[in-house]
Design an enzyme around this catalytic site. Structure first.
Site, mmCIF file in Angstrom:
data_model
loop_
_atom_site.group_PDB
_atom_site.id
_atom_site.type_symbol
_atom_site.label_atom_id
_atom_site.label_comp_id
_atom_site.label_asym_id
_atom_site.label_seq_id
_atom_site.Cartn_x
_atom_site.Cartn_y
_atom_site.Cartn_z
ATOM 1 N N GLU A 127 -22.368 7.751 -6.167
ATOM 2 C CA GLU A 127 -21.842 6.905 -5.092
ATOM 3 C C GLU A 127 -22.944 6.501 -4.112
ATOM 4 O O GLU A 127 -22.957 5.362 -3.613
ATOM 5 C CB GLU A 127 -20.678 7.621 -4.393
ATOM 6 C CG GLU A 127 -19.477 7.750 -5.325
ATOM 7 C CD GLU A 127 -18.327 8.578 -4.787
ATOM 8 O OE1 GLU A 127 -17.330 8.720 -5.512
ATOM 9 O OE2 GLU A 127 -18.408 9.086 -3.649
ATOM 10 N N ASN B 226 -6.394 5.877 4.666
ATOM 11 C CA ASN B 226 -6.672 7.216 5.203
ATOM 12 C C ASN B 226 -8.074 7.370 5.789
ATOM 13 O O ASN B 226 -8.640 8.451 5.769
ATOM 14 C CB ASN B 226 -6.356 8.274 4.145
ATOM 15 C CG ASN B 226 -7.166 8.093 2.873
ATOM 16 O OD1 ASN B 226 -7.981 7.189 2.789
ATOM 17 N ND2 ASN B 226 -6.953 8.963 1.917
ATOM 18 N N TYR C 175 -14.012 2.694 -7.578
ATOM 19 C CA TYR C 175 -12.832 3.530 -7.812
ATOM 20 C C TYR C 175 -12.379 3.485 -9.275
ATOM 21 O O TYR C 175 -11.207 3.746 -9.557
ATOM 22 C CB TYR C 175 -11.691 3.099 -6.891
ATOM 23 C CG TYR C 175 -11.832 3.619 -5.473
ATOM 24 C CD1 TYR C 175 -11.677 4.982 -5.185
ATOM 25 C CD2 TYR C 175 -12.104 2.771 -4.413
ATOM 26 C CE1 TYR C 175 -11.792 5.470 -3.897
ATOM 27 C CE2 TYR C 175 -12.223 3.245 -3.107
ATOM 28 C CZ TYR C 175 -12.057 4.603 -2.865
ATOM 29 O OH TYR C 175 -12.167 5.083 -1.571
ATOM 30 N N HIS D 298 -13.571 8.123 3.082
ATOM 31 C CA HIS D 298 -13.762 8.585 1.705
ATOM 32 C C HIS D 298 -14.821 9.668 1.708
ATOM 33 O O HIS D 298 -15.814 9.563 2.430
ATOM 34 C CB HIS D 298 -14.248 7.426 0.814
ATOM 35 C CG HIS D 298 -14.777 7.887 -0.523
ATOM 36 N ND1 HIS D 298 -13.946 8.143 -1.587
ATOM 37 C CD2 HIS D 298 -16.032 8.180 -0.938
ATOM 38 C CE1 HIS D 298 -14.687 8.564 -2.607
ATOM 39 N NE2 HIS D 298 -15.951 8.594 -2.246
ATOM 40 N N LYS E 238 -13.361 3.687 6.089
ATOM 41 C CA LYS E 238 -12.565 2.677 5.383
ATOM 42 C C LYS E 238 -12.046 1.594 6.343
ATOM 43 O O LYS E 238 -12.067 1.771 7.568
ATOM 44 C CB LYS E 238 -11.412 3.370 4.661
ATOM 45 C CG LYS E 238 -11.874 4.324 3.539
ATOM 46 C CD LYS E 238 -10.652 4.950 2.861
ATOM 47 C CE LYS E 238 -11.026 5.740 1.630
ATOM 48 N NZ LYS E 238 -9.813 6.312 0.978
#
Ligand code: IDP
Ligand code: MG
Length: 132
Positions: free
Chosen positions: A120, A106, A43, A109, A3
């Site tokens: 995905e 964070n 998302y 993913h 990320k």
């Protein structure tokens, strides 16, 4: 995905090393920058959550690395490797414990099921045939 916070902090290489050391093989990988529609689509399952706007802003704030990883028991083993969503709750030695800034930012993913992993993977690498 790796990320935006992790790319910004130059942790990309260290995270890829941890993934390889944990026994995953990289079947595809690319650097890209999600636009708003792409992040909202990726998302969409979280669209009713209170943090959705923050999540989309964050995921479009800089480039990401998307990858397709292969391993026996990959989904569960990758979630063990990355640790809990909130780095404050992530186990020692996990990617999020080491590199995540916060529950929102964070670092990585991971897919939550084989079914979503397939969706995905196709999302990031559509048109590419995934072998093996
Ligand atoms: P996961 O990434 O561990 O599967 P999810 O619950 O699926 O966690 O949430 C997706 C992403 O949304 C998280 O990785 C994080 O970036 C963000 N997120 C989750 N919960 C919160 C929150 O309470 N505040 C802000 N962002 C959050
Ligand atoms: Mg999730």
């Amino acid at each position: 995905m790796i990320k935006p916070d992790a790319l910004e902090a130059n942790n990309t290489g260290k995270i890829i090393d941890m993934i390889i050391e944990a026994g995953f093989s990289i079947k595809a990988m690319k650097l890209t920058h999600l636009n708003k529609t792409e992040a909202e689509t990726f998302y969409a399952v979280h669209s009713e959550r209170p943090f959705f706007g923050e999540l989309v802003d964050y995921m479009t704030s800089g480039p990401i690395v998307a990858a397709i990883l292969e391993k026996d028991n990959a989904v569960a083993d990758f979630r063990t490797l990355i640790g809990a969503t909130d780095p404050a709750e992530a186990a020692e030695g996990t990617i999020r414990k080491k590199y995540a800034e916060s529950k929102a930012k964070n670092a990585v993913h991971g897919s939550d099921s084989d079914e979503n992993a397939a969706i995905e993977c196709a999302y990031h690498f559509s048109g590419r045939e995934i072998v093996g």
